[in-house]
Write an enzyme that holds these catalytic residues in place. Sequence first.
Site, PDB file in Angstrom:
ATOM      1  N   LYS A 189      39.617  20.270  44.373  1.00 26.37           N
ATOM      2  CA  LYS A 189      39.267  19.907  42.997  1.00 26.37           C
ATOM      3  C   LYS A 189      39.213  18.376  42.958  1.00 26.37           C
ATOM      4  O   LYS A 189      39.926  17.706  42.198  1.00 26.37           O
ATOM      5  CB  LYS A 189      40.317  20.489  42.028  1.00 26.37           C
ATOM      6  CG  LYS A 189      39.991  20.333  40.560  1.00 26.37           C
ATOM      7  CD  LYS A 189      38.854  21.222  40.083  1.00 26.37           C
ATOM      8  CE  LYS A 189      38.522  20.888  38.641  1.00 26.37           C
ATOM      9  NZ  LYS A 189      37.286  21.543  38.160  1.00 26.37           N
ATOM     10  N   ASP A 221      36.684  25.816  41.152  1.00 25.34           N
ATOM     11  CA  ASP A 221      36.127  26.661  40.082  1.00 25.34           C
ATOM     12  C   ASP A 221      34.787  27.253  40.511  1.00 25.34           C
ATOM     13  O   ASP A 221      34.525  28.446  40.314  1.00 25.34           O
ATOM     14  CB  ASP A 221      36.019  25.876  38.756  1.00 25.34           C
ATOM     15  CG  ASP A 221      35.399  24.492  38.901  1.00 25.34           C
ATOM     16  OD1 ASP A 221      35.162  24.051  40.041  1.00 25.34           O
ATOM     17  OD2 ASP A 221      35.152  23.845  37.863  1.00 25.34           O
ATOM     18  N   ASP A 245      46.031  30.745  47.391  1.00 30.34           N
ATOM     19  CA  ASP A 245      46.749  31.896  46.829  1.00 30.34           C
ATOM     20  C   ASP A 245      45.839  32.638  45.857  1.00 30.34           C
ATOM     21  O   ASP A 245      45.689  33.864  45.931  1.00 30.34           O
ATOM     22  CB  ASP A 245      48.014  31.404  46.103  1.00 30.34           C
ATOM     23  CG  ASP A 245      48.790  32.554  45.475  1.00 30.34           C
ATOM     24  OD1 ASP A 245      48.960  33.582  46.151  1.00 30.34           O
ATOM     25  OD2 ASP A 245      49.201  32.415  44.308  1.00 30.34           O
ATOM     26  N   ASP A 249      43.419  36.435  46.482  1.00 34.86           N
ATOM     27  CA  ASP A 249      43.559  37.648  45.656  1.00 34.86           C
ATOM     28  C   ASP A 249      42.187  38.046  45.114  1.00 34.86           C
ATOM     29  O   ASP A 249      41.818  39.221  45.106  1.00 34.86           O
ATOM     30  CB  ASP A 249      44.513  37.416  44.463  1.00 34.86           C
ATOM     31  CG  ASP A 249      45.942  37.841  44.772  1.00 34.86           C
ATOM     32  OD1 ASP A 249      46.328  37.808  45.960  1.00 34.86           O
ATOM     33  OD2 ASP A 249      46.681  38.209  43.830  1.00 34.86           O
TER      34      ASP A 249
END
Length: 358
Positions: A189, A221, A245, A249
Amino acid sequence: MKKKIVILPGDGIGQEVTAEGKKVLERVAELFGYQFEFDTALIGHQAIEATGDPLPPETLDKLRNCDAILFGAVGHPKYDNDPGAKVRPEQGLLKMRKELGLYANLRPIKLFDELLGASSIKPEILKGSDILFFRELTGDVYFGKRGRENDNQTAYDTMIYSRYEVERIAHKAFRAAQTRRKKVTSVDKANVLESSRLWREVVQEIGKQYPDVELEHQFVDAAAMKLIQNPKSFDVVVTGNLFGDILTDEASQIAGSMGMLASASVGDSVGLYEPIHGSAHDITGKGIANPLASILSAALLLDISFGAKTAADAVIAAVEQTLRDGYRTSDIADANTSKDKILNTSGMGQAVLDRLKH
Ligand code: IPM
Ligand code: MG
């Protein structure tokens, strides 16, 4: 081959799935003539209940003196709504990662063709997806300074990275890309965060040493969006602890279910292998958890820690055959799965064992 393996079942379904992973390792030992010596140790909520410590010294001792670790999960709902709890199961996991120097978390996202229908993403978008995540595991906001001030009115966590931490994970990612489709996507980012700007700078520098690998950068993002828009555009992804992390997922949906994803944590010495799913207390004790992520973690263990590629491939082939024969646990079943093909945890473990051959 003679090796010591520590089984760390931990909490929730960790117990149930790790039992199946262990059986697969035992069968591999029989089939391939290996000698595996197993030990077990406590971690997480279990360890807190028994000793007050989520990573007791005896556990750490065993982990430091073995050749590989098969881990389940940690966590317990009783802590989730108790933000004041000082001792938490997850501390055991984080401390273990740090103490053992497990700075690189490899999360391969590979879709078995048989499970194309199990994901909520359209099959034509998914088919052929094959991503290898390198999630940095011992730095970032997970280990930065945190605290409260202003009489508890303010809390903070620090996102922090040092050059050497980025360098070592970047090298691993580039080297892996050289054996694959030769592309690295670094996720950060950097439009906002200083730690991300250092991350990007270092990855660019390291990238110069791998001219045969294409390097691209994405903001986290945008990466989150592209992962489900066009998963095939990714080969190797390298990113920090927190972004990794979250993105892994999300990426589990590319593999049909979180119950399918294995991971390897490696670094300075011993390797640790675990499903990416957590303790899943909502289904704990029902015997319905999908053991395939633990079984595939056992395959990664054989491959990465023991260099036993043939045995690892045999395990993966057995999983593939089980799926091809139509067997599913409920998390990966779809409308076409007939009831008699839906297996419980030990049934699925057994189905894989039945198909495991040298
Ligand atoms: C994971 C888990 C852990 C993490 C939790 C249990 C602390 O979500 O391994 O992905 O955040 O690293
Ligand atoms: Mg996670």
